[in-house]
Write an enzyme that holds these catalytic residues in place. Structure first.
Site, PDB file in Angstrom:
ATOM      1  CD  GLU A  50     -44.352  59.416  49.180  1.00 12.23           C
ATOM      2  OE1 GLU A  50     -43.869  58.337  48.831  1.00 12.23           O
ATOM      3  OE2 GLU A  50     -43.858  60.133  50.093  1.00 12.23           O
ATOM      4  CB  CYS A 101     -42.674  54.327  53.691  1.00 15.63           C
ATOM      5  SG  CYS A 101     -43.842  55.544  54.307  1.00 15.63           S
ATOM      6  CB  THR A 113      -1.772  68.758  50.194  1.00 10.43           C
ATOM      7  OG1 THR A 113      -0.863  67.995  50.997  1.00 10.43           O
ATOM      8  CG2 THR A 113      -2.382  67.858  49.143  1.00 10.43           C
ATOM      9  CB  SER A 157      -1.622  73.903  53.808  1.00  8.54           C
ATOM     10  OG  SER A 157      -2.436  73.937  54.969  1.00  8.54           O
ATOM     11  CD1 TRP A 173      -6.081  81.572  53.393  1.00  4.73           C
ATOM     12  CD2 TRP A 173      -6.930  79.508  53.546  1.00  4.73           C
ATOM     13  NE1 TRP A 173      -6.796  81.507  54.551  1.00  4.73           N
ATOM     14  CE2 TRP A 173      -7.330  80.255  54.681  1.00  4.73           C
ATOM     15  CE3 TRP A 173      -7.354  78.189  53.436  1.00  4.73           C
ATOM     16  CZ2 TRP A 173      -8.112  79.726  55.692  1.00  4.73           C
ATOM     17  CZ3 TRP A 173      -8.137  77.664  54.434  1.00  4.73           C
ATOM     18  CH2 TRP A 173      -8.513  78.416  55.539  1.00  4.73           C
ATOM     19  CD  GLU A 177     -12.501  69.551  54.557  1.00  5.87           C
ATOM     20  OE1 GLU A 177     -11.614  70.315  55.001  1.00  5.87           O
ATOM     21  OE2 GLU A 177     -13.610  69.941  54.160  1.00  5.87           O
ATOM     22  CG  LEU A 193      -7.460  59.164  57.209  1.00  7.84           C
ATOM     23  CD1 LEU A 193      -7.588  57.687  57.564  1.00  7.84           C
ATOM     24  CD2 LEU A 193      -8.069  60.036  58.306  1.00  7.84           C
TER      25      LEU A 193
END
Length: 362
Positions: free
Chosen positions: A57, A80, A166, A173, A175, A294, A299
């Site tokens: 603003e 705000c 993967t 891995s 690419w 990543e 996980l």
């Protein structure tokens, strides 16, 4: 309240585009855009560029000058009402003499949360809320997640073959995907408040885990390594560059002192794994709006199983890696179709030869 017209929609869309310009620089604050207009004539516009700097603003009012008097202000988030590092934007709009404020949505931040609208209405300014509110919420999904749920918005990045693999069984891995897909990943990293991985990935790949977008100013995201026993400290590449690295570890351990590293204890479950809900709460307390994950299949699977995966970003390469290669996700415990995780595709596009899919749990 008068109904929203075509000009209102057009100018709010403009304010949302302005807000998005700060996707890489404004965290932990929300992205906000503002347009000031008389009818369809724009006399001022701006966006909040970085935390601690002027709000949207203020930039728009500076540009409008005296022409702000009697104008309508279009803002993507409630102005705000409190004194923080900058004065209240609601008061600035009042003092400038605007007569109408159109806001996409309210601000749930406790120091605002309706207070800005109340100040404007008390000053006799017409306030209309809700125009393109869904788009405004989507724009600030990370900030809203942190304020409303006490944890960041979690995005899991995956790259795999057509048969859902993967990495090869030996861990190779590089690419799977092409250059265009890998460059796109850097854009997502740059907008995140933190890039998170596990100890297994650091030990296997020794990654830099930094954001390296092709162009544009950005704030380096915090690197977060979940390493209960601090096994990865010899893998120094994850501490290279300008970004800080935060190691989360077993509370029973005493953390060492390392350059460009921070340490924080995070509770473990009975089986020795991290309490992932507690991990995300800790990151939320540190002002992290978006976490970009990543990591390996264990996980990533655990985050999905815990209900913490808000979005999945999957890059699919046109190749086959065979059934001995590592899967995208592990540990989901799915045995029947009734247990299958249903996902909604919210975006699909080609990047070179690879397909990028964005999913969210239904």
């Amino acid at each position: 309240m008068r109904p929203f017209n075509a000009t209102d929609h057009l100018l709010m869309a403009r304010a949302l585009r302005l807000a998005e310009r700060a996707a890489w620089t404004t965290r932990p604050n929300p992205m906000v855009g503002c347009v000031i207009a008389h009818g369809d004539e724009v006399v001022g516009e701006g966006w909040h560029q970085r935390a601690g700097g002027p709000h949207a603003e203020v930039f728009a009012l500076r540009q409008a000058g005296e022409r702000a008097r009697g104008a309508t202000a279009y803002v993507t988030l409630e102005p705000c009402a409190h004194y923080g590092r900058t004065p209240p934007c609601a008061l600035a709009l009042i003092e400038a003499g605007v007569t109408r404020v159109v806001a996409a949505m309210g601000d749930p931040f406790p120091d605002v949360d309706g207070g800005g609208f109340a100040l404007l209405r008390q000053a006799g300014i017409e306030v209309a809320v809700g125009l393109m509110g869904d788009k405004a919420r989507e724009l600030n999904r990370g900030f809203l997640s942190r304020i409303e749920r006490g944890r960041p918005f979690v995005r899991i990045k995956l790259a795999g073959s057509l048969d859902g693999r993967t990495a090869m069984a030996n861990g190779q891995s590089k690419w799977i995907t092409g250059e265009a897909a890998r460059a796109d990943v850097q854009q997502w990293r740059a907008r995140a408040g933190a890039i998170l991985t596990g100890a297994a990935t650091v030990l296997a790949d020794d990654p830099l885990l930094t954001a390296r977008p092709a162009s544009g100013e950005f704030l380096p995201p915090l690197r977060v390594v979940l390493d209960a026993q601090l096994r990865t400290l010899q893998c120094a590449r994850v501490r290279e560059g300008g970004a800080t690295t935060l190691y989360l570890h077993d509370p029973a351990l005493t953390a060492p002192v390392l350059e460009r590293a921070e340490f924080a204890a995070s509770p473990l479950l009975a089986d020795g794994r991290f309490d992932l809900q507690a991990v995300m709460a800790l990151l939320g307390e540190r002002g992290i709006n978006e976490v970009h994950v990543e990591a390996g299949p264990t996980l990533c699977g655990a985050l999905l199983k815990a209900g913490l995966a808000d979005e999945m970003l999957l890059y699919v390469a046109p190749l086959l890696m065979g059934d001995s290669a590592k899967p995208l996700l592990a540990g989901l415990g799915i045995e029947t179709m009734a247990q299958a995780v249903r996902l909604e595709v919210i975006d699909a596009r080609m990047l070179g030869k690879d397909l990028r899919l964005r999913f969210r749990p239904e």
